[in-house]
Design a protein around this motif. Sequence first.
Motif, PDB file in Angstrom:
ATOM      1  N   LYS A 138       0.743  -1.113  -0.381  1.00 50.24           N
ATOM      2  CA  LYS A 138       0.073  -0.045   0.010  1.00 50.24           C
ATOM      3  C   LYS A 138       0.750   1.254  -0.138  1.00 50.24           C
ATOM      4  O   LYS A 138       0.192   2.475   0.062  1.00 50.24           O
ATOM      5  CB  LYS A 138      -0.912   0.053   1.213  1.00 50.24           C
ATOM      6  CG  LYS A 138      -1.976  -1.209   1.172  1.00 50.24           C
ATOM      7  CD  LYS A 138      -3.023  -1.034   2.463  1.00 50.24           C
ATOM      8  CE  LYS A 138      -3.966  -2.095   2.293  1.00 50.24           C
ATOM      9  NZ  LYS A 138      -4.862  -2.022   3.682  1.00 50.24           N
ATOM     10  N   GLY A 139       2.172   1.112  -0.128  1.00 50.40           N
ATOM     11  CA  GLY A 139       3.151   2.311  -0.029  1.00 50.40           C
ATOM     12  C   GLY A 139       2.409   3.407  -1.075  1.00 50.40           C
ATOM     13  O   GLY A 139       2.598   4.608  -0.761  1.00 50.40           O
ATOM     14  N   ILE A 140       2.049   3.065  -2.288  1.00 50.52           N
ATOM     15  CA  ILE A 140       1.826   3.920  -3.392  1.00 50.52           C
ATOM     16  C   ILE A 140       0.523   5.056  -2.850  1.00 50.52           C
ATOM     17  O   ILE A 140       0.355   6.131  -3.204  1.00 50.52           O
ATOM     18  CB  ILE A 140       1.618   3.444  -4.797  1.00 50.52           C
ATOM     19  CG1 ILE A 140       1.109   4.431  -5.840  1.00 50.52           C
ATOM     20  CG2 ILE A 140       0.404   2.398  -4.656  1.00 50.52           C
ATOM     21  CD1 ILE A 140       1.018   4.014  -7.022  1.00 50.52           C
ATOM     22  N   PHE A 141      -0.240   4.251  -2.051  1.00 50.78           N
ATOM     23  CA  PHE A 141      -1.411   4.766  -1.393  1.00 50.78           C
ATOM     24  C   PHE A 141      -0.986   6.052  -0.601  1.00 50.78           C
ATOM     25  O   PHE A 141      -1.640   7.165  -0.540  1.00 50.78           O
ATOM     26  CB  PHE A 141      -2.669   4.012  -0.986  1.00 50.78           C
ATOM     27  CG  PHE A 141      -3.575   4.582  -0.380  1.00 50.78           C
ATOM     28  CD1 PHE A 141      -4.690   5.141  -1.001  1.00 50.78           C
ATOM     29  CD2 PHE A 141      -3.707   4.702   1.021  1.00 50.78           C
ATOM     30  CE1 PHE A 141      -5.708   5.821  -0.500  1.00 50.78           C
ATOM     31  CE2 PHE A 141      -4.615   5.422   1.879  1.00 50.78           C
ATOM     32  CZ  PHE A 141      -5.841   6.005   0.962  1.00 50.78           C
ATOM     33  N   PHE A 142      -0.291   5.541   0.373  1.00 48.84           N
ATOM     34  CA  PHE A 142       0.050   6.704   1.136  1.00 48.84           C
ATOM     35  C   PHE A 142       0.862   7.697   0.619  1.00 48.84           C
ATOM     36  O   PHE A 142       0.969   8.737   0.926  1.00 48.84           O
ATOM     37  CB  PHE A 142       1.149   6.118   2.530  1.00 48.84           C
ATOM     38  CG  PHE A 142       0.125   4.942   3.265  1.00 48.84           C
ATOM     39  CD1 PHE A 142      -0.680   5.314   3.928  1.00 48.84           C
ATOM     40  CD2 PHE A 142       0.590   3.454   3.160  1.00 48.84           C
ATOM     41  CE1 PHE A 142      -1.749   4.353   4.851  1.00 48.84           C
ATOM     42  CE2 PHE A 142      -0.367   2.606   3.754  1.00 48.84           C
ATOM     43  CZ  PHE A 142      -1.290   3.211   4.659  1.00 48.84           C
TER      44      PHE A 142
END
Length: 216
Positions: A138-142
Motif C-alpha cells: 500500500k505504499g503508493i496509496f500513502f
Amino acid sequence: MDRILKVLFFGLFIKPIVFIVLGLNLRGRDKLPKKGPAILVANHNSHLDTIVLMSLYPLSMIHKVRPVAAADYFLGQGGLLAWLSLKCIGIVPMDRSGKAGRNALFSDCHKALDNGDILILFPEGSRGEPEQMSKLKKGIFFLLNDREHIKVTPVMMHGLGRSLPKGEALLVPFNCDVIIGDALAVTKKSEEFMLSINDSLSELSQHCITRHHVEV
C-alpha cells in the motif's frame, strides 16, 4: 552533467539493447504520461523492468523519468552500482529498513513529484518469481495521500523475468510484452485504490502475447 550522462547511457547502451536485442510487443505507448508529476505502476520480475520502462521515453525526457528503488540494495555497497544508479539511471532511493517514519520515507518521492518528475513504482516491492505477481503493497496509496490530482498509469510486463531472472547476470533474449493501460484516479480508500491497480494489471495481462503462448 548528470542529465548528459543519463542521455548517453540510454542512447548508446540501453535503448539498443531494449529495442534490438529484446523483442518487445508494445501496446498503449500513447497512454504514457507526457509530463509530470505522474506515476507509472508496474509488476516487477526483473532488473530489466526499470530500464525497459525508461526506454519508452525519448532521450529529451529521460532525465525526468525516475524509478523508486531500494537504497540498501543499490546504494548500500557504494561503488559502480551506486554510481550507475544515481548518475545514469537517476533513482529515487527508498529506505526500506523500517526505521524511517512515513514522512521521511516518502520525502524524496515528494520532492521528485514537486519537481515535475515521472516516477516508476513497483507496488509488489522486491522482484518476485518470473512472470508471477505478488501481493501489492500500500505504499503508493500513502505516497499519494492528499495528491489526488496525480494520475497513476498501470503497466503490465511479461517475459522480462525470463530474459533476466532474479539472481542471474546473463541476458537471454526472449520476446517480451509491455502493455500500458489507462490512467487511474487516486481514491480516498486504500483497499479500493489498490484493487483498482490490481484489476487493471490483471486486465492488461490478458493482452500479453507471450503469456498466452506459454499457457498453450
